[in-house]
Design a protein around this motif. Structure first.
Motif, mmCIF file in Angstrom:
data_model
loop_
_atom_site.group_PDB
_atom_site.id
_atom_site.type_symbol
_atom_site.label_atom_id
_atom_site.label_comp_id
_atom_site.label_asym_id
_atom_site.label_seq_id
_atom_site.Cartn_x
_atom_site.Cartn_y
_atom_site.Cartn_z
ATOM 1 N N THR A 168 0.841 -1.190 0.000
ATOM 2 C CA THR A 168 0.000 0.000 0.000
ATOM 3 C C THR A 168 0.878 1.241 0.000
ATOM 4 O O THR A 168 2.066 1.186 0.374
ATOM 5 C CB THR A 168 -0.916 0.035 1.225
ATOM 6 O OG1 THR A 168 -0.104 0.196 2.406
ATOM 7 C CG2 THR A 168 -1.742 -1.247 1.337
ATOM 8 N N ALA A 169 0.286 2.367 -0.391
ATOM 9 C CA ALA A 169 1.043 3.623 -0.389
ATOM 10 C C ALA A 169 1.507 3.967 1.017
ATOM 11 O O ALA A 169 2.631 4.447 1.224
ATOM 12 C CB ALA A 169 0.188 4.743 -0.965
ATOM 13 N N ARG A 173 4.929 4.632 -9.300
ATOM 14 C CA ARG A 173 3.505 4.933 -9.146
ATOM 15 C C ARG A 173 3.188 6.379 -9.505
ATOM 16 O O ARG A 173 2.141 6.666 -10.087
ATOM 17 C CB ARG A 173 3.063 4.635 -7.707
ATOM 18 C CG ARG A 173 3.208 3.174 -7.338
ATOM 19 C CD ARG A 173 2.669 2.879 -5.960
ATOM 20 N NE ARG A 173 2.915 1.484 -5.595
ATOM 21 C CZ ARG A 173 2.344 0.872 -4.567
ATOM 22 N NH1 ARG A 173 1.491 1.537 -3.788
ATOM 23 N NH2 ARG A 173 2.619 -0.391 -4.290
ATOM 24 N N GLU A 217 2.251 1.893 3.451
ATOM 25 C CA GLU A 217 3.392 1.046 3.803
ATOM 26 C C GLU A 217 4.673 1.552 3.166
ATOM 27 O O GLU A 217 5.741 1.570 3.798
ATOM 28 C CB GLU A 217 3.115 -0.392 3.358
ATOM 29 C CG GLU A 217 2.034 -1.094 4.169
ATOM 30 C CD GLU A 217 1.626 -2.424 3.572
ATOM 31 O OE1 GLU A 217 1.063 -3.250 4.313
ATOM 32 O OE2 GLU A 217 1.856 -2.635 2.348
#
Length: 521
Positions: A291-292, A311, A294
């Motif tokens: 996830t972003a 990303r 994390e």
């Protein structure tokens, strides 16, 4: 060549050209043309000379003589831009370039020579600080932007012969510096910040108002409009061909030459750069599933920042981004930079210099050969741009610069002090101008700049009052508001024209910390 490209704001006779300045004495042969005159006017400008003492990444002299300053960066951009222009002009796309407006190598060199004139002391940090101060202290809704400052210098602040203001450059050269051909807000309408997708640079700035990047302040929008009117077939919000050549050359030079400097200085460490690249390559699938949150929490761990770059490129520029091409770009930079250049520490030997020269030279050649010209580019691209593979490679090279140079805590500490110095300098000059007992002794250059800006805002209030709004959204057309805007813009113009050392010295002197009580003539 069409006549509109060589038009100047104020017509000049050949005699006036030959005697008006030392720059014109260089180009007395009429066959060399007006574009050559423009190039020399820019190169003879004190604003151009000043770039030798302005930060590119760190202040000149901070790590010895190896560090690129704004002048050496400009010279390199000019060389790359000329090579690209000549390649287009001699290649199969020459006719297309002419149909799109022309690609004169001298115009490209002039634009490249001028492109960083507007950078204030301390480089991009100075831009951010002056932008914040301009908006918060002086109600200048369009704040400060280096590209807009460049256009203002060329058309208003610099002097040439008997021209009322500016260097009186041709339409082609003035157009070629407009990387973001719009104001922060209001001009043109609809404004590019409201479009979907937004043109490159037109996205909303940090304060949420208008575009983050733009090429003209509100007092200079009439000049912007007049220049762009010389290109009636140009797609709205699009750079001219010559401007796009300059812009892509800037990207190429920026992505490589600062890496040279910091390899020589020992700042780029093989172990840390290798760990970042190898971790992303080995754990690519695993990182893609994180996830972003994390990734941001663990961003100090190798591979995370490179995944965040992937990303960001995907989300912002999905029109050109490609997963496999990105992976190839990472592999190529890893092979050439990590396993090649950085594998052997720089020891100042001739072999080390040869390795550095081979790395930089091969990449410049590769990127120059990767430049393409397109008649109908994506709204976020330009007539002249890098192809898909090279675009990804430049993004990865810039990442190395950001991650392992700009984000260093020791650099951040210097920048915090520089930001404080600029804020105090602006406040001290504002206080001095407001002092009825001592304002008469203010530097004459500052008085001239305040008068020039006040006159420009007065005209704008009469001709386009709808543009004069404060950051709060309130109209700013009262006499007091106009005087405040003029004083603010004049102070910002003055501070932005200083070198790093001049800013430090002025800030120190105005706070009483200077060692001298009298300056040399």
């Amino acid at each position: 060549m069409t006549d509109h490209r060589i038009e100047r704001r104020t017509p000049e006779t050949p005699v006036q050209q030959r005697v008006s300045s030392p720059a014109d004495a260089i180009s007395v042969n009429p066959s060399e043309g007006p574009f050559r005159d423009d190039l020399e006017r820019i190169r003879f400008s004190p604003y151009f000379s000043r770039l030798a003492a302005v930060t590119q990444v760190v202040s000149p002299g901070a790590l010895g003589n190896v560090i690129t300053n704004r002048l050496t960066h400009t010279i390199k951009v000019t060389a790359v831009a000329r090579a690209i222009a000549m390649r287009i002009r001699r290649g199969p796309d020459s006719a297309l370039a002419q149909q799109l407006g022309g690609v004169d190598p001298v115009v490209v060199q002039a634009a490249a020579s001028a492109h960083d004139l507007g950078h204030p002391p301390f480089g991009h940090l100075g831009e951010r600080i002056l932008d914040r101060i301009a908006r918060s202290r002086f109600d200048l809704a369009d704040g400060f932007e280096g590209n807009a400052q460049t256009f203002r210098i060329l058309t208003q602040l610099d002097v040439h012969g008997t021209a009322p203001s500016g260097l009186n450059l041709t339409t082609a050269v003035r157009a070629a510096v407009l990387k973001y051909p719009w104001a922060r807000f209001g001009v043109p309408q609809p404004h590019p910040s409201t479009l979907d997708p937004t043109p490159k640079g037109a996205g909303v700035g940090a304060d949420g108002v208008g575009s983050g990047k733009f090429s003209a302040y509100l007092p200079d929008v009439a000049e912007l409009t007049q220049v762009l009117a010389g290109y009636p077939g140009r797609a709205e919000f699009r750079q001219t061909v010559e401007c796009s050549v300059m812009d892509v050359a800037d990207d190429i030079a920026y992505s490589l030459h600062d890496l040279d400097d910091f390899h020589r200085a020992g700042v780029l460490q093989h172990a840390s750069v290798a760990a970042e690249f190898r971790a992303w390559q080995r754990h690519r699938a695993e990182l893609a599933g994180a996830t972003a949150g994390e990734l941001h929490t663990q961003e100090r761990r190798p591979g995370r920042r490179l995944e965040l770059l992937r990303r960001r490129l995907r989300d912002k520029d999905g029109w050109i981004f490609d997963e496999d091409v990105f992976a190839v770009a990472v592999a190529r930079v890893a092979d050439d930079l990590v396993d090649g250049l950085l594998a052997a520490p720089y020891d100042s030997s001739m072999d080390a210099e040869r390795a550095l020269e081979a790395f930089t030279g091969s990449w410049i050649n590769h990127l120059q050969e990767s430049v393409t010209i397109t008649a109908n580019p994506n709204p976020r691209s330009a007539f002249v741009a890098l192809n898909r593979q090279a675009w990804h490679e430049v993004a990865v090279l810039k990442f190395v610069h950001q991650r392992f140079v700009l984000d260093r805590p020791d650099l951040a500490m210097f920048q915090r002090g520089q930001a404080e110095l600029l804020a105090n300098l602006v406040a001290a000059l504002d206080s001095w101008l407001a002092d009825p007992d001592d304002a008469g002794r203010i530097p004459r250059r500052l008085v001239d700049l305040v008068d020039l800006a006040t006159g420009a805002y007065t005209r704008l209030a009469a001709e386009q009052p709808e543009l004069l709004v404060a950051p709060s959204g309130e109209r700013s057309t009262s006499p007091d508001a106009i005087r405040r805007l003029g004083r603010g813009r004049g102070i910002i113009d003055y501070v932005a024209s200083l070198s790093d050392e001049e800013a430090v010295r002025a800030g120190s002197t105005l706070t009483g910390a200077g060692g001298l009580s009298w300056t040399a003539p």
